[in-house]
Design a protein around this motif. Structure first.
Motif, short mmCIF file in Angstrom:
data_model
loop_
_atom_site.label_atom_id
_atom_site.label_comp_id
_atom_site.label_asym_id
_atom_site.label_seq_id
_atom_site.Cartn_x
_atom_site.Cartn_y
_atom_site.Cartn_z
N VAL A 239 -9.70 -4.48 6.31
CA VAL A 239 -8.70 -3.78 7.14
C VAL A 239 -7.86 -4.81 7.88
O VAL A 239 -6.63 -4.71 7.96
N THR A 240 -8.52 -5.84 8.43
CA THR A 240 -7.82 -6.81 9.27
C THR A 240 -6.79 -7.60 8.48
O THR A 240 -5.69 -7.84 8.98
N VAL B 131 -15.74 -4.62 5.27
CA VAL B 131 -14.59 -3.71 5.28
C VAL B 131 -13.67 -4.03 6.46
O VAL B 131 -12.46 -3.89 6.37
N VAL B 132 -14.27 -4.48 7.58
CA VAL B 132 -13.44 -4.83 8.73
C VAL B 132 -12.49 -5.97 8.34
O VAL B 132 -11.31 -5.97 8.69
N ASP C 216 -0.74 -6.00 11.46
CA ASP C 216 -1.28 -6.03 12.83
C ASP C 216 -1.79 -7.42 13.16
O ASP C 216 -1.55 -7.95 14.25
N ASP D 115 -6.13 -7.35 4.76
CA ASP D 115 -5.57 -6.83 3.53
C ASP D 115 -4.80 -5.53 3.78
O ASP D 115 -3.62 -5.42 3.46
N GLN D 116 -5.48 -4.56 4.41
CA GLN D 116 -4.85 -3.25 4.56
C GLN D 116 -3.89 -3.20 5.73
O GLN D 116 -2.79 -2.67 5.62
N ARG D 117 -4.33 -3.73 6.88
CA ARG D 117 -3.45 -3.74 8.05
C ARG D 117 -3.18 -5.19 8.47
O ARG D 117 -3.24 -5.55 9.65
N TRP E 219 0.84 -1.20 0.00
CA TRP E 219 0.00 0.00 0.00
C TRP E 219 0.87 1.25 0.00
O TRP E 219 0.83 2.06 0.93
N ASN F 129 0.70 -0.42 15.31
CA ASN F 129 1.52 -1.60 15.09
C ASN F 129 2.62 -1.71 16.15
O ASN F 129 2.97 -2.81 16.60
N PRO G 111 -19.90 -1.42 8.91
CA PRO G 111 -19.06 -1.39 7.71
C PRO G 111 -19.02 -2.74 6.98
O PRO G 111 -17.95 -3.27 6.69
#
Lengths: 78, 615, 247, 115
Positions: free
Chosen positions: C58-59, C54-55, C66, C61-63, B73, B142, D56
């Protein structure tokens, strides 16, 4: 909606206080479970179903279960 | 256009923590079927591999920073949804120290007791992954997650000797205090997120740009720092440290004391320089760390000198040295940061070697009580020389790297704080070094009076009942225990004598304090180079002060060993100190409720202090 | 410190912390405000990768980083708890498995009826994690607890049979390893650690969101095994581990 | 409303910590720690809420054009819940060992670490 959230928040605050002021850990496992459930209701109302689902599993089931098993182990030892 | 380094280099950062995670998984899946030598070999090789990755990354980051966007990203117009790993020389250097210490710890534990189905090795590798990720990530949340990984694994490692009552007790106090600190950090992150809608360090800095220093920022800064400072063992967040470091298995102590506490300091100043430096006035923050650093150093040194439990003595000396780290980094400039980083690196070598020596003593004589061990080591060969030498090096003896760091840091704190800060440096180094020399002389030379039975009713943790970590006491010290000690001491020596070390640390420190450059490079803008300043290295006054503190350490040790032969006036002068000392010791009660109360005192005082300075 | 002294010290300090919190809260955007810049970007990114939940996007793919660390925490904690709850030198594990106490028939029946339903729901929650609320973690917890419904039925012995611990021990570690390996696969296939390397598919369909469902299954395996191992260790302590009789 | 919501989060954090300070049983201590942590859940989820927005998760009833609440804080809270469960498990395991080694769980009576 806002009113429901306000009530759920109050319930969360009250049950949390109850958990803290329950001195006997056996009864505390029960209040903790109730607290876990009120939290997940609050999360549902705040449009967080993913979190509510996790909270039901962890906060209302797994953690109270571990507390109860710990207490059972400790009482058996005494 | 994003200035990209060698594309292969960008994959190094995630590998540095993913490799140990995967090997730990394998150990946990196969552990009960693998022979012990295979478990040892696999874990040790992995630590070496991580050290190798860190070296490659350090070389790639030498001229700046290596930025990796997890998930690919890469930011578009400065915004993104991803997490950045930002490797700068100081961060990678810290990761490298962690990997080297882990390597030494694993080699030392080849002869170690039951590893419980490779659980010990797997947990150690996960601990390494946590530390590595914490210094490499460029995202605040993080950081919190890696911090929790370090924490969770560390609680289990601390309590690993389940037969030892002090061990499980210390682990619980550690777990409760450290977790609470982490939750306060998370609150701070939540508040910052609500305000800015960002989690990346660089993105937060951009979002806060031009903000006046308002109350919200003070609260957020203090809360975010709380978790890091609990880990760093700053007074009054330090209470867990001696309890946990004194009871954990020796190889674990080495990592706690050698690098984990320093990572707390790293986190504090990373977040300050990148996110908060533009919005919180520097003088207030500087003053905060000068005061808290000095208090931490003095409390740690006093408690250290008062111990007879060898591992507690070393743990309190670590607290004292954390105070000095905070003083050095708290100058907030490149010179102080250079001194602090050198000091951390030198300290890692010396203190780790000392912890390993205490492990050797425990496994050879079955105790870590300095009084109880009086004269027991008379027939030992190498350690009677190495341990006092390490004590002197801890006090700053040239040409060890710790002494050079001390010299550079002293010069910087003299400018930022004044002569009193230099005095704190000299006295605290001398007291901690002196305590180590005292213990070494007592154990290995039988100096001072032989012990009498301790009077009944004295409540202190003496270390006579400490459980040995090998099956049966060692008749002679195996090579796998000696080699790491010697290697660590030589490493600390090399830092002080190899040419170019000071320049490299100075370059790393200039990057670390250059928050604007960090932000620009992370988000893909051209980063302006920080104005070059001259590296310091050894100076005449620095060598003189280091020799002074080494001599004072020796004097302290001899005075403590022969206190009955001291002149009466001197003993009379020391008398009023006794009740103060008793009071300070009584505060270290081992009670987790006390520790939590002090945690909140610390947060409130930090907040009040900063609010007074900033608003 | 004495109890009253500790309490007073805490209350004074907590008042200070409360003041710090209140001044910060007063400066925050009002509750329910539309100011959510990260949300706007995250929603756009989730839609671009055809992820309805979307969660989940985020969990994983995007973040995803974490979550990799989060799953590592779970792995380390379960291993740590297992190490801490190992029988110590003077203890032994009771080899005869105790039968649970007398259980009401109604409770038994509930347990039997609930078990298959819960297992099915758990699998559903894992598999549809990228489409509907839930995912590997929530489904995994459900699956892990469901197996322990057998304990509720009074059949600790039956539970012991369907729960070969070494298998779940390995299952947990392999689930976590799969997550990390997917991260490295991202480097090889897409040039980015934890990159989303599978075709995104059609928004809202079972085969969509690229690697997100794969991550969900890996996490589901890890969490279900982890919860089983964890609860089993506590159950063992509560029921089986005994101090060796002192001779 | 804003202050009320956040005060509830702060209250959970502080009352949980108060519970630790006045605890007479380490099991109670660990449970109170998890209450303190739930303050962070409430804070995060409240931060992400938007009045009138839905969950969401897009589907037939929620097209992607609809306003949704912040998914990022929800993912953070999920991580937080995992951390809470695992830390609680570890600490309870330690408590079991403390009970075995010390024969008491009252922190006032644990005196193995002093000075």
């Amino acid at each position: 909606m806002t009113a429901a959230i306000a009530v759920a928040l109050a319930m969360v605050a009250i049950t949390a206080t109850a958990v803290v002021f329950t001195g006997d850990p056996v009864r505390q496992a029960v209040t903790l479970s109730v607290f876990g459930l009120t939290l997940s209701v609050l999360f549902l109302l705040l449009q967080a179903p993913d979190v509510a689902l996790a909270q039901i599993g962890v906060g209302a089931a797994v953690v109270p279960l571990m507390v109860m098993l710990t207490l059972r182990r400790i009482r058996r030892h005494r | 256009m994003v200035p990209s380094a060698d594309p292969a280099a960008t994959h190094l950062a995630p590998l540095a923590f993913t490799v140990p995670i995967i090997v730990a998984c394998l150990l946990l899946a196969l552990g009960r079927r693998l022979p012990r030598w295979a478990v040892d070999g696999l874990a040790t090789t992995t630590a070496a591999a991580v050290a190798g990755i860190d070296v490659l990354l350090l070389m790639a980051a030498r001229d700046g920073r290596v930025v990796t966007w997890a998930g690919g990203w890469t930011p578009v117009d400065g915004t993104t949804v991803g997490i950045a790993l930002v490797a700068d020389p100081l961060g990678v250097g810290a990761a490298l120290i962690a990997a080297i210490l882990m390597l030494c710890a694993l080699v030392f534990s080849w002869r170690y007791f039951d590893s419980a189905e490779a659980h010990l090795h797997a947990l150690m590798l996960l601990f390494l992954a946590g530390m590595t990720g914490f210094v490499l990530t460029g995202d605040l949340f993080n950081m919190f997650v890696f911090f929790e990984l370090m924490g969770a694994v560390a609680y289990a490692l601390t309590g690993f000797k389940i037969e030892d009552p002090t061990s499980v007790h210390g682990a619980l106090s550690f777990g409760v205090v450290n977790s609470l600190g982490a939750y306060l950090t998370l609150c701070g992150i939540g508040i910052l997120y609500a305000r800015t809608g960002e989690l990346g360090l660089a993105q937060l800095a951009v979002a806060l740009r031009g903000n006046p220093p308002e109350a919200l920022l003070v609260t957020a800064f203090v809360l975010v720092l709380t978790g890091w400072l609990v880990k760093a063992a700053m007074v009054p967040f330090h209470f867990w440290t001696a309890d946990a470091e004194a009871v954990a298995p020796t190889p674990v102590c080495l990592l706690f004391s050698g690098i984990m506490v320093a990572l707390g300091v790293y986190g504090t100043f990373r977040v300050y320089h990148v996110v908060f430096a533009p919005v919180l006035p520097a003088p207030g923050v500087q003053c905060l760390f000068l005061v808290f650093g000095a208090v931490t150093a003095v409390v740690g040194a006093v408690m250290c000198f008062a111990q007879r439990h060898l591992k507690r003595l070393l743990a309190y000396s670590t607290i004292a040295h954390v105070g000095l780290f905070l003083l050095a980094f708290g100058t907030l400039d490149a010179a102080g940061t250079e001194g602090g980083a050198l000091y951390v690196a030198g300290h890692a070598g010396i203190k780790s070697a000392l912890f390993l020596m205490s492990g050797v003593i425990l496994n050879r004589y079955g105790s870590v009580d300095e009084i109880d061990l009086h004269g027991r080591g008379r027939h030992a060969v190498l350690l009677p020389w190495l341990m006092p030498l390490a004590g002197l090096a801890l006090a700053g003896l040239p040409p060890f790297g710790l002494g050079m760091g001390k010299a550079v840091a002293e010069e910087a704190v003299a400018t930022a704080g004044g002569w009193w800060a230099v005095a704190v440096f000299v006295l605290v180094s001398a007291a901690t070094g002196g305590a180590v020399i005292r213990a070494a002389l007592r154990i290995y030379r039988g100096t001072g009076r032989a012990p009498e039975a301790s009077p009944p009713g004295t409540e202190e943790t003496s270390g006579t009942d400490e459980e040995a970590e090998v099956s049966g006491l060692l008749q002679r010290v195996p090579l796998t225990m000696l080699v790491p000690i010697v290697v660590l001491l030589l490493g600390a020596l090399a830092l002080g004598v190899v040419p170019g070390v000071s320049e490299a640390f100075h370059a790393a420190a200039s990057r670390f304090t250059d928050g604007a450059g960090y932000v620009a490079r992370t988000l893909g803008a051209p980063a302006p180079l920080p104005a070059p300043t001259a590296p310091s290295g050894w100076t005449l006054s620095g060598v003189a002060l280091s020799l002074l503190s080494s001599a004072m350490a020796l004097a302290f040790a001899l005075a403590a060993l022969h206190h009955d032969r001291l002149p009466a006036t001197l003993r009379a002068a020391a008398r009023p100190v006794a009740p103060v000392l008793r009071g300070v010791r009584a505060l270290h009660s081992g009670h987790v409720g006390d520790y939590v109360a002090w945690l909140f005192v610390g947060v409130a005082v930090l907040g009040a202090f900063l609010a007074a300075g900033a608003l | 410190m004495s109890r009253p002294a500790r309490l007073v010290l805490f209350l004074v300090a907590a008042a200070g912390v409360a003041a710090l919190l209140v001044v910060a809260f007063l400066d925050l955007p009002p509750f329910g405000s539309p100011f959510h810049p990260y949300r706007d970007r995250a929603v756009a990114a989730a839609v671009a990768h055809a992820t309805a939940n979307v969660v989940g996007s985020v969990t994983f793919d995007q973040r995803g980083l974490d979550t990799l660390v989060e799953e590592t925490i779970l792995l380390g904690s379960v291993a740590g708890a297992a190490a801490l709850l190992r029988p110590s030198k003077e203890e032994r594990e009771n080899t005869t498995v105790p039968e649970g106490g007398r259980v009401l028939e109604a409770t038994k029946l509930t347990g039997y009826l609930l078990l298959p339903v819960t297992l099915l729901v758990g699998i559903d929650v894992v598999v549809h994690g990228h489409l509907t609320p839930g995912g590997g973690f929530q489904g995994g917890v459900l699956l892990g607890t469901a197996v322990h419904l057998l304990y509720l039925t009074g059949h600790y012995r039956a539970l012991d049979r369907v729960r070969p611990l070494p298998v779940f021990d390995s299952g947990e570690a392999l689930g976590a390893a799969a997550f990390a390996a997917l991260g490295i696969a991202g480097i090889i296939a897409a040039g980015a650690f934890l990159g989303n390397i599978l075709p995104f598919g059609t928004f809202g369909e079972l085969l969509s969101a690229g690697t997100v469902p794969v991550f969900n299954i890996a996490v589901g395996v890890e969490v279900a095994s982890g919860v089983i191992v964890l609860l089993a260790k506590f159950l063992e302590q509560a029921l089986r581990v005994q101090r060796e009789a002192v001779s | 409303m804003t202050l009320y919501v956040y005060l509830v989060a702060g209250w959970l954090l502080l009352v949980g910590s108060l519970g630790i300070v006045r605890s007479r049983d380490l099991v109670h201590t660990v449970v109170c720690l998890s209450v303190a942590q739930s303050g962070t859940y409430v804070l995060l989820i409240a931060v992400g809420y938007q009045r009138g927005a839905t969950a969401p998760v897009f589907g037939s009833t929620t097209p992607p054009s609809e306003n949704v609440v912040d998914p990022v804080v929800q993912a953070m809270t999920l991580t937080d819940i995992v951390v809470s469960a695992t830390v609680t498990a570890l600490l309870l395991a330690l408590v079991i060992q403390i009970a075995k080694r010390h024969g008491t769980l009252d922190p006032d009576h644990l005196s193995s670490l002093k000075g």
